[in-house]
Scaffold this active site. Structure first.
Site, PDB file in Angstrom:
ATOM      1  N   ARG A  52       1.071  -0.632   0.081  1.00  0.00           N
ATOM      2  CA  ARG A  52      -0.524   0.097   0.037  1.00  0.00           C
ATOM      3  C   ARG A  52       0.871   1.296  -0.142  1.00  0.00           C
ATOM      4  NH1 ARG A  52       1.488   1.272   3.455  1.00  0.00           N
ATOM      5  NH2 ARG A  52       0.696   3.383   3.786  1.00  0.00           N
ATOM      6  N   ALA A  54       0.714   4.937  -2.049  1.00  0.00           N
ATOM      7  CA  ALA A  54       0.759   6.042  -3.326  1.00  0.00           C
ATOM      8  C   ALA A  54       1.926   6.149  -4.358  1.00  0.00           C
ATOM      9  CB  ALA A  54       0.231   7.365  -2.947  1.00  0.00           C
ATOM     10  N   ARG A  89      -7.248   0.169  -6.840  1.00  0.00           N
ATOM     11  CA  ARG A  89      -7.631   1.162  -5.682  1.00  0.00           C
ATOM     12  C   ARG A  89      -7.486   2.384  -6.869  1.00  0.00           C
ATOM     13  NH1 ARG A  89      -4.064   0.709  -0.455  1.00  0.00           N
ATOM     14  NH2 ARG A  89      -6.394   2.554  -0.039  1.00  0.00           N
ATOM     15  N   ASP A 242      -1.819  11.303  -1.714  1.00  0.00           N
ATOM     16  CA  ASP A 242      -2.208   9.652  -2.898  1.00  0.00           C
ATOM     17  C   ASP A 242      -2.476  10.483  -4.346  1.00  0.00           C
ATOM     18  OD1 ASP A 242      -2.788   8.742  -0.792  1.00  0.00           O
ATOM     19  OD2 ASP A 242      -2.975   6.813  -1.457  1.00  0.00           O
ATOM     20  N   ASN A 252      -5.579  12.728   0.747  1.00  0.00           N
ATOM     21  CA  ASN A 252      -4.733  12.024   1.543  1.00  0.00           C
ATOM     22  C   ASN A 252      -5.752  11.290   2.299  1.00  0.00           C
ATOM     23  OD1 ASN A 252      -2.128  10.273   2.482  1.00  0.00           O
ATOM     24  ND2 ASN A 252      -2.346  12.083   4.099  1.00  0.00           N
ATOM     25  N   LYS A 253      -4.678  10.584   3.636  1.00  0.00           N
ATOM     26  CA  LYS A 253      -5.780   9.197   3.817  1.00  0.00           C
ATOM     27  C   LYS A 253      -6.644  10.549   5.041  1.00  0.00           C
ATOM     28  CE  LYS A 253      -5.243   5.489   4.073  1.00  0.00           C
ATOM     29  NZ  LYS A 253      -5.989   4.701   3.670  1.00  0.00           N
TER      30      LYS A 253
HETATM   31  O1  MRU Z   1      -4.632   3.317   2.743  1.00  0.00           O
HETATM   32  P1  MRU Z   1      -3.186   3.461   2.061  1.00  0.00           P
HETATM   33  O2  MRU Z   1      -2.563   2.871   3.101  1.00  0.00           O
HETATM   34  O3  MRU Z   1      -2.693   3.270   0.736  1.00  0.00           O
HETATM   35  O4  MRU Z   1      -3.163   4.979   2.476  1.00  0.00           O
HETATM   36  C1  MRU Z   1      -2.018   5.143   2.562  1.00  0.00           C
HETATM   37  C2  MRU Z   1      -1.429   7.310   2.672  1.00  0.00           C
HETATM   38  O5  MRU Z   1      -2.587   7.364   2.328  1.00  0.00           O
HETATM   39  C3  MRU Z   1      -0.214   7.861   2.251  1.00  0.00           C
HETATM   40  O6  MRU Z   1      -0.435   8.942   3.150  1.00  0.00           O
HETATM   41  C4  MRU Z   1      -0.136   8.057   1.457  1.00  0.00           C
HETATM   42  O7  MRU Z   1       0.190   7.139   0.080  1.00  0.00           O
HETATM   43  C5  MRU Z   1       1.399   9.091   0.462  1.00  0.00           C
HETATM   44  S1  MRU Z   1       2.513   8.197   0.585  1.00  0.00           S
HETATM   45  C6  MRU Z   1       3.940   8.145   0.515  1.00  0.00           C
END
Ligand code: MRU
Length: 361
Positions: A52, A54, A89, A242, A252-253
């Site tokens: 997982r 991005a 995704r 992301d 982002n998350k």
């Molecule tokens: O759902 P995930 O765990 O893939 O989400 C990841 C994030 O939100 C990260 O902050 C984002 O991908 C940046 S990673 C360098």
């Protein structure tokens, strides 16, 4: 990334038969690696979040497509595999970016050369991601160095959300790369790690990373961020992303937006670290970003380790209640102090992005 003395990347080729990943669903309780041997297995690993983050799912998607080319090298076969992998995704643009780059490197090439070309292009995508993360680390370090000057030997307190470290990239990370560089340069740091419900990427992954690297940190429940900011215990926020749209909006998350609002209210700089593969030049604003909706089970249940060492899933909600589970939110550009990229730091505006990436649009 260093795990008990061994250097790892988050994805690596295994001969010509497959590629390796760290099974992130097993962390922090067990460090388990998996060998992915088909495009279907790659899609499953991305969808189930064994792998997982991005930038990392971009590289994994690229290796997955390389495996698909071994199974069938025609244009149709490549397009079908691309669509299958891209559908795993929806929010992180890096996945589509990497898959389309692979497609561009393969179509119009002789069929007999496509397997070797695909493998080599996936390797380039992974190597470039490492180089971009290192450069982000170096550019972010300059910001932390400036903050440290004003701290008179006290630690710089940095809050981060989710996991944007080496587990989310091929190595080093985005938001965490400057933190590792600052720590290695001898700057005193303390990191507030948002737990990041529902999947706990902060508590499980970021804390594991920071602990492995020896960076002082403490896990915070997601709701505590505003309080520690008001209490003067946060000097800066750095998060990953992301997808960034042409106007500077940031997906982002889930929960990132609330941290950005609290940071703004407390005059705390809020930085977003990203490689250019995260910029979606085709979208004008964050309103158009597809937000992944994940299973309600991730909200209603939680996994953890029992005293006997076994890991199990428990129900935590009132029986019969449903749940909504949007995986990401959009932080408007106006709440972002700046972007830390592989080419330097810029304002979160269309002009800022274009100043570093004039070729983008
Ligand atoms: O759902 P995930 O765990 O893939 O989400 C990841 C994030 O939100 C990260 O902050 C984002 O991908 C940046 S990673 C360098």
């Amino acid at each position: 990334m260093n795990i008990k003395g061994t250097h790892y990347r988050s994805v690596w080729p295994v001969g010509e038969d497959g590629f390796g990943i760290i099974d992130q669903t097993k962390l922090p309780h067990a460090f388990v690696t998996l060998t992915i041997k088909s495009a279907d297995e790659a899609a499953h690993a991305i969808k189930s979040m064994q792998t997982r983050g991005a930038p990392l799912i971009g590289a994994v998607g690229a290796y997955g497509l390389a495996l698909a080319v071994r199974e069938g090298a025609s244009d149709d076969a490549i397009n079908t595999a691309l669509e299958m992998l891209a559908a795993t995704r929806p929010t992180a643009i890096n996945l589509k970016w990497a898959l389309w780059r692979m497609r561009g490197a393969l179509l119009n090439q002789p069929h007999g050369k496509r397997v070797a070309l695909a493998w080599s292009e996936a390797g380039k995508i992974a190597d470039e991601d490492v180089a971009m993360s290192q450069a982000i680390g170096f550019n972010g370090l300059k910001i932390i160095e400036k903050l440290a000057e004003g701290k008179k030997g006290n630690p710089v307190n940095i809050l981060t959300h989710c996991n944007a470290g080496w587990l989310a990239t091929v190595d080093y990370g985005t938001a965490l790369a400057p933190i590792y560089m600052a720590h290695d340069a001898g700057i005193k740091l303390h990191v507030w790690v948002d737990e990041t419900r529902p999947r706990n990427q902060g508590a499980a992954l970021t804390a594991f990373e920071l602990g492995s690297h020896g960076v002082p940190h403490a896990i915070l429940v997601d709701n505590a961020g505003g309080h520690v900011m008001q209490a003067g215990q946060v000097d800066m926020v750095i998060v990953g992303t992301d997808r960034v749209t042409a106007n500077g909006d940031v997906a982002n998350k889930i929960g990132t937006y609330l941290k950005a609002l609290a940071a703004k209210d407390n005059n705390i700089p809020f930085y977003v670290a990203l490689p250019s593969s995260t910029i979606d030049w085709t979208l004008e604003s964050g309103r158009d970003i597809p937000i992944e909706e994940r299973s309600p089970d991730e909200v209603l249940k939680m996994s953890g380790r029992l005293p006997d060492g076994s890991v199990t899933m428990v129900e935590i909600a009132a029986p019969g209640s449903g749940a909504a589970n949007p995986g990401f939110d959009v932080t408007p550009a106006r709440l972002v102090t700046g972007f830390i990229t592989e080419r330097g730091t810029c304002a979160a505006t269309p002009e800022g992005l274009r100043s570093l990436f004039p070729e983008g649009r």
